[in-house]
Motif scaffolding. Structure first.
Motif, short mmCIF file in Angstrom:
data_model
loop_
_atom_site.label_atom_id
_atom_site.label_comp_id
_atom_site.label_asym_id
_atom_site.label_seq_id
_atom_site.Cartn_x
_atom_site.Cartn_y
_atom_site.Cartn_z
N GLU A 269 4.58 -0.46 7.85
CA GLU A 269 3.58 0.20 8.69
C GLU A 269 3.04 -0.80 9.70
O GLU A 269 2.38 -1.76 9.35
CB GLU A 269 2.44 0.72 7.81
CG GLU A 269 2.86 1.92 6.99
CD GLU A 269 1.69 2.44 6.17
OE1 GLU A 269 0.57 2.50 6.68
OE2 GLU A 269 1.93 2.77 5.01
N GLU B 229 -0.70 -1.60 9.74
CA GLU B 229 -1.08 -2.45 8.61
C GLU B 229 -0.74 -3.91 8.90
O GLU B 229 -1.54 -4.81 8.64
CB GLU B 229 -0.35 -1.96 7.37
CG GLU B 229 -0.56 -2.79 6.13
CD GLU B 229 0.01 -2.10 4.90
OE1 GLU B 229 -0.59 -1.11 4.46
OE2 GLU B 229 1.06 -2.54 4.40
N SER C 174 5.75 -5.12 5.18
CA SER C 174 5.20 -3.79 5.38
C SER C 174 6.01 -3.06 6.43
O SER C 174 6.48 -3.66 7.39
CB SER C 174 3.74 -3.87 5.80
OG SER C 174 3.28 -2.58 6.11
N TYR D 173 -6.63 -4.29 0.99
CA TYR D 173 -6.79 -5.17 2.15
C TYR D 173 -7.89 -6.19 1.90
O TYR D 173 -7.75 -7.37 2.19
CB TYR D 173 -7.12 -4.36 3.41
CG TYR D 173 -6.03 -3.44 3.86
CD1 TYR D 173 -4.69 -3.72 3.58
CD2 TYR D 173 -6.31 -2.28 4.59
CE1 TYR D 173 -3.69 -2.87 4.00
CE2 TYR D 173 -5.31 -1.43 5.01
CZ TYR D 173 -4.00 -1.72 4.71
OH TYR D 173 -3.01 -0.88 5.13
N THR E 55 0.81 -1.22 0.00
CA THR E 55 0.00 0.00 0.00
C THR E 55 0.84 1.26 0.00
O THR E 55 0.37 2.34 0.31
CB THR E 55 -0.92 0.04 1.24
OG1 THR E 55 -0.11 0.05 2.41
CG2 THR E 55 -1.84 -1.15 1.27
N ARG F 106 -3.09 -5.36 11.38
CA ARG F 106 -4.45 -5.54 10.88
C ARG F 106 -4.55 -6.75 9.94
O ARG F 106 -5.55 -7.46 9.95
CB ARG F 106 -4.86 -4.28 10.13
CG ARG F 106 -6.22 -4.44 9.53
CD ARG F 106 -6.55 -3.33 8.60
NE ARG F 106 -7.68 -3.78 7.81
CZ ARG F 106 -8.59 -3.00 7.33
NH1 ARG F 106 -8.51 -1.72 7.51
NH2 ARG F 106 -9.58 -3.50 6.63
N LYS G 261 -6.33 1.71 -0.15
CA LYS G 261 -5.71 0.76 0.79
C LYS G 261 -6.75 -0.25 1.25
O LYS G 261 -6.49 -1.45 1.26
CB LYS G 261 -5.20 1.52 2.02
CG LYS G 261 -3.78 1.99 1.92
CD LYS G 261 -3.32 2.54 3.24
CE LYS G 261 -1.97 3.18 3.08
NZ LYS G 261 -1.45 3.75 4.31
#
Lengths: 522, 323
Positions: free
Chosen positions: A481, A484, A479, A462, A450, A487, A458
């Motif tokens: 992040e 992210e 990733s 997902y 993303t 999640r 995004k």
């Protein structure tokens, strides 16, 4: 654990610090004072009230996650970027620098993470580039060599000034960079990740030099991802997060975990995954055993069917390198790759692709897509053999398949003849996904899926990833992040400097845990 | 220590090849070991030598100049036109030759440094422009420079051969070679030429203003083509419009044979000069063995490829040392 989400909550730290200084030893002279620095790029608020204060004779650590704004702040300081507002005071005077040269002349030197020397020129030539000692019209090489030798000796660095810098080790090259920066009479030195490519002995050498500089009254801004180094070399640490100032602390007064909680206290907009959705008896579809390669050190992990395996780590942790080696894009020195319980040989990407592995590069434009071509051409690019009629392309079949997938994963494009360059980042990413699905890939490696995609897109990505695993595909997701990762992943592997430093199920994962592992050098 | 040894080996390879070639042809060529052939070797390489010196600087910056040959011819044509049609005195004509070439070099520099054109494209363009411009200005007439003995023929005695037949050109080439050598190794101009080629970004971050220096390098290269034009005119007398295309490659080949890396950052003028003479000895040597010009072209190609393979090997060694 405490979270410091903004400056106000952190004020208690300031008070402690100020009081301590008032009744403590004499307050050292402030060398640099950056206050309320604002900097926006189109669409991004890169710096929001960033602050930094460095004293004479101080080594000041600057830490934060990837994208926290450390580098941007340093670029503002050295004139590479112009600040939108805020004040920079150097030695008590407000300064406005327009380029690196001006900041050098003021006495602010920067040593970039990547070596910026001219490898064919000698040490002395590099040190004095742009300010060569002259004898009339001609260069005075003897003086340059003598002066360089004096400067190197003053810092106890044992390098012959007459050899080309390309023949030195990275550590020695870095020392040449330091001497070069000092040759401008820099009072303030910025060091961006100086230890990232050094061995332990070399780091010790570097620290000796830093202490030496400190004793001479130079101020040093020390940017590092290695939190363990901070108590060894820094006096104070400033933490940044999302372009904002979080706080400044005395290094001796805080623990590593406190610094980490300052770094990661980002508000999470999305609910993290509570529980893994992978059935306990899901078979292992891909296993990597003891992979070794460039910045990949004995990496082993396994991926289950229907799982999203997150790879966390800071930039340079070796996650992309691991995946590129797995995919055959970079050579693998050692190690074994097992797909569906069968050991496979991966010598090139085509080997990996034929075993059902697809790689979605973090650099979509550079590696993932031919952006000058249409949606249609891109989507069948990895599997053109299946769309041939004799020596010719079977355009009808290509169109039917492309339209099918455009609908399936909801790519928003006016037609399949649309050039990919005209689509949004999210839709470009989906085309890469379509490309691998058309190739029948069972394992999809998403590298920063993303990055550079807006929030709405995004969510779409997902959703698509969740649908893919529900259909029995397996995903590895790199990733940077943390929200992210928390999640999306069912399991998270953390890497640091080419090694796996930890692995956890999503039920046990927290931002702090990940960041601790991501900054702990083995 | 071992590293240094290897380095020295590649350094002495080119002079060694030159000496070996000369010996080889002296033994196997007919009358090769004679004054006549030596003078032929020298005469035939004046213009290539000047071009090669100029383009050495360009290649050290990591660039390329494809316009050398036609720039030289265009400048020589204009000088010839000034002499034949406008009846300028010879001295002024020669100045014009140098001036025209320098302007074209400057144009290359501006296109590459300030307008960010890739050197290959920019100089490919000026190569064609130069060729066309020379032909337009002379209305596609062959331009003849004065011959020996004519009132303005002094310039041939001055630049090419004395009345006694002594090749004075070699002194001019060597004199200019020494100046260029000092320019490259002892001045800021030379230092920045290396710096830009070695790591342009690092040079920029060190506060060097890249654009003016780079423009200067291409301008200097143009200036060298102008000098080459004078010597071409002095030796060959007639200048034919729409030629010169491909001559730049002789200059570039000399540079490459001499060990200057096309990747930039390294290179020596001594190597370039040796490279030029390797080609010249090869040409005359094959002639002395009775092999015609297509053989010379063929073997020059072989030498160029060999030299570039060597360059790659050297580059690999260089990066290995860095790690």
């Amino acid at each position: 654990m405490q979270h410091y989400t903004n400056k106000k909550e952190f004020s208690s730290y300031f008070e402690i610090l100020e009081n301590h200084e008032r009744d403590g030893k004499p307050v050292a002279e402030v060398l640099l004072q950056m206050t309320d620095i604002q900097k926006s790029f189109p669409g991004v608020h890169a710096l929001d009230n960033a602050c930094l204060e460095v004293k004479k004779g101080e080594v000041h650590g600057l830490v934060g996650e990837n994208g926290a704004g450390k580098s941007t702040l340093m670029k503002v300081l050295t004139g590479i970027y112009k600040r939108d507002s805020g004040s920079i005071k150097f030695r008590g005077n407000e300064i406005h620098v327009n380029n690196t040269r001006e900041s050098q002349q003021l006495g602010i030197g920067i040593i970039h993470q990547e070596i910026n020397l001219m490898p064919h020129l000698t040490v002395a030539e590099n040190i004095f580039i742009g300010k060569e000692p002259m004898k009339g019209l001609f260069l005075d090489e003897k003086k340059a060599n003598d002066d360089a030798r004096k400067m190197l000796n003053a810092l106890n660095i044992d390098i012959d000034p007459t050899i080309p810098t390309g023949q030195l080790t990275v550590a020695k090259q870095q020392m040449v960079e330091i001497v070069k920066a000092l040759s401008y009479d820099s009072e303030l030195l910025v060091m961006d990740e100086p230890t990232s490519s050094l061995t332990d002995n070399e780091i010790e050498e570097l620290f000796k030099i830093i202490r030496n500089l400190k004793a001479r009254g130079h101020g040093i801004i020390y940017i590092s991802h290695r939190l363990d180094e901070l108590p060894i070399i820094t006096d104070r640490v400033t933490v940044m997060r999302d372009g904002q100032y979080v706080g400044t602390v005395e290094t001796t007064k805080v623990t590593k975990s406190e610094i980490i909680s300052m770094m990661v206290g980002r508000t999470i907009y999305e609910e993290p995954k509570v529980k893994s959705t992978v059935p306990a008896d899901a078979p292992v579809i891909l296993e990597a055993r003891h992979l070794c390669g460039n910045n990949v050190k004995d990496v082993s992990f396994c991926l289950h069917k229907g799982e999203i395996l997150g790879f966390a780590g800071l930039i340079g942790a070796g996650r992309t390198e691991t995946m590129r080696a797995l995919f055959g894009a970079d050579p693998l020195d050692r190690g074994e790759i097992v797909v569906n319980a069968e050991t496979i040989t991966v010598k090139s990407p085509s080997d990996a692709i034929s075993h059902g592995i697809g790689y979605l590069s973090e650099d979509r434009k550079g590696f993932g897509l031919a952006i000058g071509l249409a949606v249609r051409e891109n989507s069948v690019m990895a599997n053109l053999d299946a769309f041939l009629k004799g020596p010719f392309t079977n355009d009808q079949k290509i169109d039917v398949t492309t339209i099918d997938y455009v609908g399936k994963i909801n790519i928003k494009t006016p037609s399949i003849s649309q050039l990919v360059v005209n689509l949004s980042g999210g839709n470009q990413q989906k085309i890469v996904v379509a490309k691998w699905l058309i190739r029948n890939s069972d394992v999809l490696i998403f590298d920063e899926p993303t990055r550079g995609i807006d929030v709405g897109a995004k969510q779409e990505i997902y959703k698509l990833m969740n649908e893919l695993v529900a259909e029995g595909k397996s995903i590895i997701m790199i990733s940077s992040e943390l929200p992210e990762l928390l999640r999306m992943s069912d399991r998270i592997v953390v890497m640091c400097e080419g090694c796996i430093t930890g692995e956890m199920n999503i039920e046990d994962a927290t931002q702090e845990k990940i960041m601790t592992l991501a900054t702990s050098k083995m | 220590m071992e590293k240094n040894k290897k380095f020295n080996f590649t350094k002495i390879l080119a002079p060694m090849v030159l000496v070996l070639l000369y010996l080889f042809f002296s033994i196997f060529g007919r009358n090769f070991f004679s004054d006549d052939y030596l003078i032929n070797i020298l005469d035939g390489s004046y213009y290539i030598g000047f071009m090669a010196i100029g383009v050495t600087f360009v290649i050290i910056t990591g660039g390329i100049d494809l316009s050398l040959g036609t720039t030289m011819m265009c400048a020589a044509l204009l000088g010839g036109a000034a002499f034949n049609s406008w009846h300028w005195p010879m001295g002024w004509c020669l100045l014009l030759v140098v001036f025209v070439a320098t302007v074209i070099g400057f144009l290359n520099g501006v296109l590459i440094a300030y307008l960010n054109l890739p050197p290959f494209i920019a100089t490919l363009g000026t190569q064609m422009m130069g060729m066309g411009f020379g032909a337009i200005c002379t209305r596609v007439q062959t331009m003849r420079y004065p011959t020996f003995g004519t009132p303005e023929g002094w310039f041939k005695n001055f630049f090419y051969k004395t009345t006694g037949g002594f090749p004075v050109g070699i002194f001019w080439l060597m004199g200019f070679f020494l100046i260029a050598l000092i320019l490259l190794s002892k001045t800021k101009f030379g230092r920045y030429t290396f710096a830009i080629g070695s790591n342009r970004e690092a040079a920029r971050l060190s506060g060097i203003k890249i654009n003016p220096w780079l423009t200067g390098v291409y301008t200097f290269c143009g200036f060298c083509s102008g000098l080459a034009g004078i010597f071409y005119a002095a030796v060959y007398t007639s200048i034919i419009p729409s030629t010169g295309n491909g001559m730049e490659l002789l200059g570039i080949a000399g540079v490459v044979i001499g060990g200057t890396s096309m990747a930039g950052g390294t290179g020596t003028l001594v190597g370039t000069l040796i490279g030029v003479y390797i080609m010249s000895v090869l040409k005359q040597g094959l002639m002395s063995m009775g092999l015609q010009s297509h053989w010379q072209t063929f073997f020059t190609g072989v030498v160029v490829i060999g030299a570039v393979l060597l360059d790659q090997y050297r580059l690999k060694q260089g990066t290995r040392v860095k790690k």
